[in-house]
Design an enzyme around this catalytic site. Structure first.
Site, PDB file in Angstrom:
ATOM      1  N   GLY A  15       0.843  -1.195   0.000  1.00 22.03           N
ATOM      2  CA  GLY A  15       0.000   0.000   0.000  1.00 22.03           C
ATOM      3  C   GLY A  15       0.870   1.233   0.000  1.00 22.03           C
ATOM      4  O   GLY A  15       2.100   1.150   0.025  1.00 22.03           O
ATOM      5  N   GLY A  20      -2.377   1.856   6.120  1.00 23.95           N
ATOM      6  CA  GLY A  20      -2.822   0.852   7.077  1.00 23.95           C
ATOM      7  C   GLY A  20      -2.052  -0.455   6.990  1.00 23.95           C
ATOM      8  O   GLY A  20      -2.424  -1.443   7.635  1.00 23.95           O
ATOM      9  N   ALA A  44      12.617  -5.131  11.913  1.00 33.26           N
ATOM     10  CA  ALA A  44      12.496  -3.732  11.496  1.00 33.26           C
ATOM     11  C   ALA A  44      13.701  -3.360  10.645  1.00 33.26           C
ATOM     12  O   ALA A  44      14.844  -3.584  11.053  1.00 33.26           O
ATOM     13  CB  ALA A  44      12.406  -2.830  12.718  1.00 33.26           C
ATOM     14  N   ALA A  46      14.237  -0.162   9.220  1.00 38.54           N
ATOM     15  CA  ALA A  46      14.552   1.266   9.190  1.00 38.54           C
ATOM     16  C   ALA A  46      15.860   1.568   9.906  1.00 38.54           C
ATOM     17  O   ALA A  46      16.192   0.940  10.916  1.00 38.54           O
ATOM     18  CB  ALA A  46      13.430   2.077   9.819  1.00 38.54           C
ATOM     19  N   HIS A  60       7.092   5.024  16.737  1.00 39.79           N
ATOM     20  CA  HIS A  60       6.540   3.756  16.251  1.00 39.79           C
ATOM     21  C   HIS A  60       6.767   2.635  17.271  1.00 39.79           C
ATOM     22  O   HIS A  60       5.872   1.816  17.500  1.00 39.79           O
ATOM     23  CB  HIS A  60       7.165   3.377  14.905  1.00 39.79           C
ATOM     24  CG  HIS A  60       6.617   4.152  13.763  1.00 39.79           C
ATOM     25  ND1 HIS A  60       6.261   3.554  12.579  1.00 39.79           N
ATOM     26  CD2 HIS A  60       6.371   5.462  13.603  1.00 39.79           C
ATOM     27  CE1 HIS A  60       5.811   4.481  11.739  1.00 39.79           C
ATOM     28  NE2 HIS A  60       5.877   5.647  12.351  1.00 39.79           N
ATOM     29  N   ARG A  64       3.700   0.748  18.958  1.00 41.86           N
ATOM     30  CA  ARG A  64       3.605  -0.685  18.650  1.00 41.86           C
ATOM     31  C   ARG A  64       3.615  -1.506  19.929  1.00 41.86           C
ATOM     32  O   ARG A  64       2.878  -2.487  20.056  1.00 41.86           O
ATOM     33  CB  ARG A  64       4.739  -1.116  17.737  1.00 41.86           C
ATOM     34  CG  ARG A  64       4.563  -2.495  17.162  1.00 41.86           C
ATOM     35  CD  ARG A  64       5.669  -2.893  16.218  1.00 41.86           C
ATOM     36  NE  ARG A  64       5.831  -1.985  15.094  1.00 41.86           N
ATOM     37  CZ  ARG A  64       6.863  -1.144  14.940  1.00 41.86           C
ATOM     38  NH1 ARG A  64       7.832  -1.096  15.820  1.00 41.86           N
ATOM     39  NH2 ARG A  64       6.935  -0.373  13.890  1.00 41.86           N
ATOM     40  N   GLU A  75      16.247  -5.502  14.950  1.00 37.80           N
ATOM     41  CA  GLU A  75      16.573  -4.480  13.959  1.00 37.80           C
ATOM     42  C   GLU A  75      17.571  -5.063  12.972  1.00 37.80           C
ATOM     43  O   GLU A  75      18.654  -5.484  13.346  1.00 37.80           O
ATOM     44  CB  GLU A  75      17.130  -3.238  14.651  1.00 37.80           C
ATOM     45  CG  GLU A  75      16.099  -2.559  15.531  1.00 37.80           C
ATOM     46  CD  GLU A  75      16.643  -1.348  16.255  1.00 37.80           C
ATOM     47  OE1 GLU A  75      17.877  -1.176  16.325  1.00 37.80           O
ATOM     48  OE2 GLU A  75      15.819  -0.567  16.763  1.00 37.80           O
TER      49      GLU A  75
END
Length: 183
Positions: A15, A20, A44, A46, A60, A64, A75
């Site tokens: 998306g 979402g 994750a 990032a 986040h 979360r 990570e």
């Protein structure tokens, strides 16, 4: 998303920004965690390269943790296929957020996008537990002017295609609503 969600062996959730995607993946992880003996890991991708991104990541993480208690964080910005395989056994759901950042970072490192897409698809196929992958669909807009950006958009489109082929379910999110494309 109040109705019970069914958890596929593998799901790619695509998306645009704020569509979402992550919330759906979190809802799947939360549902999985409600079953006795089940665990869930967020891989994750990032990297905090500036103050704004550090603040975004911290926000986040806090949000979360409140929405999905018990979700373990790993990570990993580079070796995502290996992280999927090392996250646990059949009772552990792996959630990767997000493939788009992972691809961008891998391309910065000089990695071959096609090889990374194949490694990811193989990890999804071999993984003992369920895998939920989150990524952006950015190929619906205008064609970028710069060569590097066009190369990235093309590589992401190919990554999404290869990953979708490897996944049991593919869901497109728009305005917080899921549209199941496959499965």
């Amino acid at each position: 998303m109040t109705e019970p969600l069914t958890i596929a062996r593998s799901e790619l959730i695509l998306g645009g920004q704020k569509s979402g995607k992550s919330r759906r993946a979190e809802a799947l992880a939360a549902q999985w965690l409600r079953q006795p003996g089940h665990g869930a890991v967020l891989i994750a991708t990032a990297q905090a390269r500036d103050d704004e991104m550090r603040a975004r990541i911290a926000r986040h993480q806090a949000e979360r943790a409140a929405r999905v208690p018990g979700l373990r964080l790993v990570e990993e910005a580079s070796a995502v296929p290996a992280a999927i395989m090392q996250a646990g056994g059949a009772q552990v759901l792996r959630m990767v957020d997000c493939l788009t950042l992972w691809l961008a970072q891998r391309m910065e490192q000089g990695a071959a996008p096609a090889a990374d897409a194949e490694a990811l698809a193989q990890a999804v196929a071999r993984c003992a537990g369920p895998v939920v992958l989150v990524g952006n669909e950015i190929g619906l807009g205008v064609i970028p002017m710069g060569r590097e950006v066009r190369a990235f958009v093309d590589a992401l489109g190919l990554l999404n295609q290869r990953t979708a082929a490897a996944c049991e379910r593919v869901t497109l999110m728009a305005a917080g609503l899921p549209l199941v494309l496959k499965g």
